[in-house]
Design a protein around this motif. Sequence first.
Motif, short mmCIF file in Angstrom:
data_model
loop_
_atom_site.label_atom_id
_atom_site.label_comp_id
_atom_site.label_asym_id
_atom_site.label_seq_id
_atom_site.Cartn_x
_atom_site.Cartn_y
_atom_site.Cartn_z
N ASP A 54 0.83 -1.21 0.00
CA ASP A 54 0.00 0.00 0.00
C ASP A 54 0.87 1.26 0.00
O ASP A 54 1.95 1.29 0.56
N ASP A 55 0.35 2.30 -0.64
CA ASP A 55 0.94 3.63 -0.51
C ASP A 55 0.31 4.25 0.73
O ASP A 55 -0.88 4.59 0.74
N ALA A 100 -9.84 8.25 -10.63
CA ALA A 100 -9.53 8.31 -12.06
C ALA A 100 -8.09 8.74 -12.31
O ALA A 100 -7.70 8.92 -13.46
N LEU A 101 -7.30 8.90 -11.25
CA LEU A 101 -5.93 9.38 -11.38
C LEU A 101 -4.96 8.45 -10.65
O LEU A 101 -5.31 7.88 -9.62
N PRO A 102 -3.76 8.30 -11.17
CA PRO A 102 -2.74 7.55 -10.42
C PRO A 102 -2.31 8.36 -9.20
O PRO A 102 -2.28 9.59 -9.24
N TRP A 103 -2.02 7.69 -8.11
CA TRP A 103 -1.59 8.36 -6.88
C TRP A 103 -0.27 7.77 -6.44
O TRP A 103 -0.11 6.54 -6.34
N LYS A 104 0.69 8.59 -6.18
CA LYS A 104 1.94 8.16 -5.58
C LYS A 104 2.45 9.28 -4.69
O LYS A 104 2.18 10.46 -4.94
N LEU A 105 3.15 8.90 -3.64
CA LEU A 105 3.63 9.88 -2.68
C LEU A 105 4.52 10.91 -3.35
O LEU A 105 5.49 10.56 -4.02
N ARG A 106 4.17 12.19 -3.20
CA ARG A 106 5.01 13.31 -3.64
C ARG A 106 5.34 14.12 -2.41
O ARG A 106 4.52 14.28 -1.50
N CYS A 143 18.73 7.40 -6.55
CA CYS A 143 18.57 6.15 -7.33
C CYS A 143 17.27 6.08 -8.11
O CYS A 143 17.03 5.10 -8.82
N GLU A 144 16.39 7.08 -7.98
CA GLU A 144 15.13 7.15 -8.71
C GLU A 144 14.12 6.09 -8.30
O GLU A 144 13.13 5.86 -9.01
N ARG A 145 14.31 5.44 -7.17
CA ARG A 145 13.28 4.52 -6.68
C ARG A 145 12.15 5.33 -6.03
O ARG A 145 12.36 6.42 -5.53
N PRO A 146 10.90 4.77 -6.01
CA PRO A 146 9.80 5.45 -5.32
C PRO A 146 10.14 5.72 -3.86
O PRO A 146 10.89 4.97 -3.23
N LEU A 147 9.57 6.77 -3.31
CA LEU A 147 9.92 7.20 -1.95
C LEU A 147 9.59 6.16 -0.89
O LEU A 147 10.22 6.14 0.17
N LEU A 148 8.61 5.29 -1.17
CA LEU A 148 8.22 4.27 -0.18
C LEU A 148 8.79 2.89 -0.50
O LEU A 148 8.41 1.91 0.14
N GLU A 149 9.72 2.81 -1.44
CA GLU A 149 10.26 1.51 -1.83
C GLU A 149 11.00 0.85 -0.67
O GLU A 149 10.89 -0.36 -0.44
N GLY A 150 11.75 1.62 0.08
CA GLY A 150 12.47 1.05 1.21
C GLY A 150 11.53 0.51 2.27
O GLY A 150 11.76 -0.57 2.85
N PHE A 151 10.43 1.22 2.55
CA PHE A 151 9.45 0.76 3.54
C PHE A 151 8.83 -0.56 3.09
O PHE A 151 8.61 -1.46 3.91
#
Length: 453
Positions: A54-55, A100-106, A143-151
């Motif tokens: 989950d985000d 209707a929109l993609p959501w990712k942590l900004r 490294c351009e990974r998503p901000l929550l990739e480590g979690f």
Amino acid sequence: MAPIDRVSVGFVSVRLNDQIGMSAFGTLLHLARLNHFHGRDFRAAFGLHFHYRDDLSHLLAFSERNQSRLAAAAGISQELQGLWPVEPWQPFSGEGLWSALPWKLRACPSCLRAGYHSNLFQMPWMARCPWHRTRLISTCRKCERPLLEGFRQGLDLACCPCGTDLVNERAVLKGDPHQSERDDFLEAYLNWTAVERERTTMLWPEQHTGSGVDALAALWPVPPCLNQWRDSFAGCRPHIHMERLGRPCASSTLDQQAAKDLMRCAKSLWPEQAAMAELPAEFLPSLLSITRQIASPLPAISLTTREREALALEPVGSAASIPSRQDLMLLPVQRVANGLYLDVRVLHRAAYRVIANLSALLGLAKHEPTPATSSAHRLLLTATRRTLLRTYADGFTHVLGRYVPALYDQTRVRAGPRLPWIRIRRDPQGPQDVTIAWSTRQSWDADVKPVVR
């Protein structure tokens, strides 16, 4: 250094109830890092139910249950908890649009360093943090990974697998030196969104689309009251086609017949009704022009004489000697007696729903136009026509191309529908202006997901 607080259950925090605009995710980040909690501790400490995939920023922005549990555990005031959903941060009502929109942590990297996050940063029209002047990020800058990739891999919240830690616990304890400027901006911004929500209606395609983010951002340029922070807004998007329509002057009234035509059009534009929509006569020249522009370059032998007649094309001596195809005969607009009809099955479903909702939200299916509201009805008529014409052009191209693939030999012809995102502003006299932002072309067969309003 800011004084360290302890809430009733013993968590270490730093003036959480003074962190104006902090999101539920920001609160979780603040507490998790100062108290050295890992993901496996979140259920026991805060009552949160989640999966590592989950985000968390999305989960905490839309789950009232998780918001309530976190607020109770952290001792957050009702006032600040009221800023945890997304609605206070958007200049229109409702949350359904986000499905209707993609959501990712900004986030702002400077704010993250101090353990702060706001749902302001999730708004597509924001490009920079207004008080740090730092560009917002959604991936690790190393490294351009998503901000929550480590979690997701079991690391501390906001720690990246590359070894970068986006949070500095000393900075969290010291507090953000830009807090005063932050509070000034947030007060002005939230006042603006509150005013806009009272006079703005949004219509959007009921289809999950990535390009909708840019279309939505293009609908909200820098408001005059926030002009001193204009560099923080995303600004115009050159690849998003915009149409801006204003209400005609009061002298531009509808006669009785035009009013009746408009009402019939509004009532027939419903997905639950028959597949033929009855359109005002003034739509005909534009629809015929679109039909001719798309079909006229086709080789003469690709269409029969009857098909060319149906598509409003000039007859030729070398027409195709095959049975006329019924779908092509019914594809364009039909003139029957004194009526003008369009088979709405040629339109993309998501775009057609927007056209239907345009009539529904303005109440034209129930109220006859009067001299006082005639200008508003004329604005609707123009917005409906503009939206319908572009949607018809894409649908006509799609269906005609299935039967005559030579259509795509033309370099200017592009496949795939463009979907409309519409902002309607009102004043005491009714709809004042309509702005349409067209997303880039989508896959025609993409799934249409229903949006709950």
